[in-house]
Design an enzyme around this catalytic site. Structure first.
Site, PDB file in Angstrom:
ATOM      1  N   ARG A 156       0.837  -1.188   0.000  1.00  0.00           N
ATOM      2  CA  ARG A 156       0.000   0.000   0.000  1.00  0.00           C
ATOM      3  C   ARG A 156       0.874   1.240   0.000  1.00  0.00           C
ATOM      4  NH1 ARG A 156      -3.344  -2.768  -1.717  1.00  0.00           N
ATOM      5  NH2 ARG A 156      -5.494  -3.119  -0.993  1.00  0.00           N
ATOM      6  N   GLU A 178      -2.277   7.984  -3.405  1.00  0.00           N
ATOM      7  CA  GLU A 178      -3.479   7.321  -3.905  1.00  0.00           C
ATOM      8  C   GLU A 178      -4.667   7.484  -2.962  1.00  0.00           C
ATOM      9  OE1 GLU A 178      -3.024   3.202  -5.033  1.00  0.00           O
ATOM     10  OE2 GLU A 178      -0.943   3.555  -5.581  1.00  0.00           O
ATOM     11  N   HIS A 190      -0.590   0.612  -9.653  1.00  0.00           N
ATOM     12  CA  HIS A 190      -1.273  -0.323  -8.749  1.00  0.00           C
ATOM     13  C   HIS A 190      -1.793  -1.546  -9.525  1.00  0.00           C
ATOM     14  CE1 HIS A 190      -3.202  -0.443  -4.568  1.00  0.00           C
ATOM     15  NE2 HIS A 190      -3.364  -1.635  -5.099  1.00  0.00           N
TER      16      HIS A 190
END
Length: 323
Positions: free
Chosen positions: A229, A258, A289
Site C-alpha cells: 500500500r 493514492e 497499482h
C-alpha cells in the site's frame, strides 16, 4: 441464513453465475452513491465489493441483517473491521488469488531497475547506444529482506529461490518462516539487506513505516520494492534517500498519494514536486497499482471469494441446526 447479496463493483461474470447456482440472490449496484446504498442496505445478508465505497460504521449500523462483507483482493482497509467484528460480521478477502501476480510483478520491477532495462530501452529508441552507463547489477548473491510474510511475501520468496540469494523475512506473527525465507528480527534486516520488499497490510502500525528513521537504520544502501500500500512509504523521505544515495532505487506499484478508488489519481489534485521527481528519476520505476492485476488473478480472487461465501453459508447452516 445468507440469501441476498449486494454486489458493489463489477467483477468476473463467474462470480454471479456461481452464486446464483448456489441459491443466492445477487443484486448489482455499481453506480449509486453511499447515500442511496444506506437506504437499501438493511435488506441484504452480504456485501461484495472491491474499492468503490468505504464500508464504515454508519453503513454497518444500517446493515442490520449483514452476515458478511467480502472484499475481492487482499487489503481490507476500506472496511471498519473493528466495528464489523463487534457486530459479529465476518470479513472475507482473497489474498491467495493474486499472490503469484504480485510476486512476479515485484521481481519484474526489480530486474528492470537493477539492469536499467527501461532507461536503456528509451535511450535506444532515441538513437543512443550506451552500454557502460547501463551496466547492470545481479540479484544473485544479494540479501533480500521481506517485510510481511503472508501470502504475497511467501510467493515472492518462493519465486526468488532460483536466484541463489539469501532471503530473510520479518513478520509480527511468530514461526512463519519456511524453506524459502528465514524469519529474523528487524535488526538483522537492517544490518544485512541489499533489497527490501514490502508485503504488509495497511494498518496504523504500517502507515508511514518507511520513513527517514527507518531508512537510516540500514547498514548499507538498498533497493526498495513496494507492492503493498502506498501509505506505507513516505514519499518525501524516500526522495531524500534516493537523492543522498541511501536508497539505490525504488520500485513502486503504489503511492502515498493514492485514494481508495485509485482511478482518479491525476484528476482534481495538486501533485507535489517530489512526485515529479519520481516521474523523472532513473532510479525509480512506477506502475499504476497493477501488481496483483492480471487476467489470471482476477478470476482466481473471485473464485476464492465465492468458495469462502459458500463455506460460510454452510457453516452458519450447520451451526443453526446444532442450536
Amino acid at each position: 441464513m445468507i440469501k441476498k447479496i449486494l454486489i458493489l463493483d463489477k467483477n468476473h461474470p463467474f462470480i454471479i453465475y456461481k452464486l446464483k447456482k448456489e441459491g443466492f440472490i445477487c443484486d448489482e449496484n455499481y453506480y449509486d452513491p453511499i447515500e442511496k446504498i444506506l437506504k437499501i442496505i438493511s435488506i441484504y445478508d452480504g456485501i461484495i465489493l472491491r474499492s468503490r465505497l468505504k464500508i464504515d460504521k454508519k453503513l454497518i449500523k444500517k446493515a442490520i441483517n449483514i452476515k458478511f462483507i467480502a472484499r475481492i483482493g487482499s487489503g481490507i482497509e476500506n472496511i471498519d473491521q473493528d466495528y464489523a467484528f463487534k457486530k459479529g460480521i465476518t470479513i472475507i478477502s482473497s489474498p491467495e488469488g493474486n499472490k503469484d501476480a504480485v510476486a512476479e510483478h515485484a521481481i519484474a520491477m526489480l530486474l528492470s531497475i537493477m539492469n536499467h532495462i527501461i532507461r536503456s530501452n528509451q535511450e535506444i529508441k532515441k538513437g543512443k547506444w550506451n552500454r557502460e552507463d547501463n551496466r547492470g547489477t545481479e540479484i544473485m548473491g544479494k540479501t533480500i529482506g521481506i517485510i510481511g510474510y503472508g501470502n504475497t511475501g511467501k510467493a515472492f520468496a518462493k519465486k526468488l529461490s532460483g536466484f541463489e540469494t539469501k532471503i530473510f523475512c520479518y513478520d509480527i506473527l511468530p514461526k512463519v518462516g519456511d524453506i524459502y525465507a528465514k524469519q529474523v528480527n528487524m535488526e538483522t534486516i537492517f544490518m544485512q539487506s541489499d533489497i527490501i520488499s514490502l508485503h504488509v497490510p495497511y494498518t496504523k502500525n504500517t502507515k508511514g513505516m518507511v520513513n527517514e528513521r527507518f531508512i537510516k537504520n540500514f547498514y548499507n544502501p538498498f533497493y526498495l520494492i513496494n507492492t503493498s500500500r502506498g501509505g506505507c512509504v513516505l514519499i518525501d523521505h524516500l526522495v531524500m534517500a534516493l537523492k543522498n544515495g541511501k536508497i539505490y532505487g525504488a520500485c513502486l506499484d503504489v503511492l502515498e498519494y493514492e485514494k481508495s478508488s485509485f482511478e482518479d489519481f491525476f484528476y482534481n489534485r495538486k501533485l507535489s514536486k517530489n512526485f515529479f521527481y519520481l516521474i523523472h528519476s532513473d532510479k525509480v520505476i512506477l506502475t499504476p497499482h497493477i501488481a496483483g492485476w492480471t487476467k489470471e488473478s482476477k478470476y482466481k480472487m473471485e473464485k476464492k471469494i465465492v468458495e469462502k461465501i459458500i463455506f460460510l453459508k454452510k457453516s452458519l447452516y450447520i451451526s443453526s441446526n446444532k442450536n
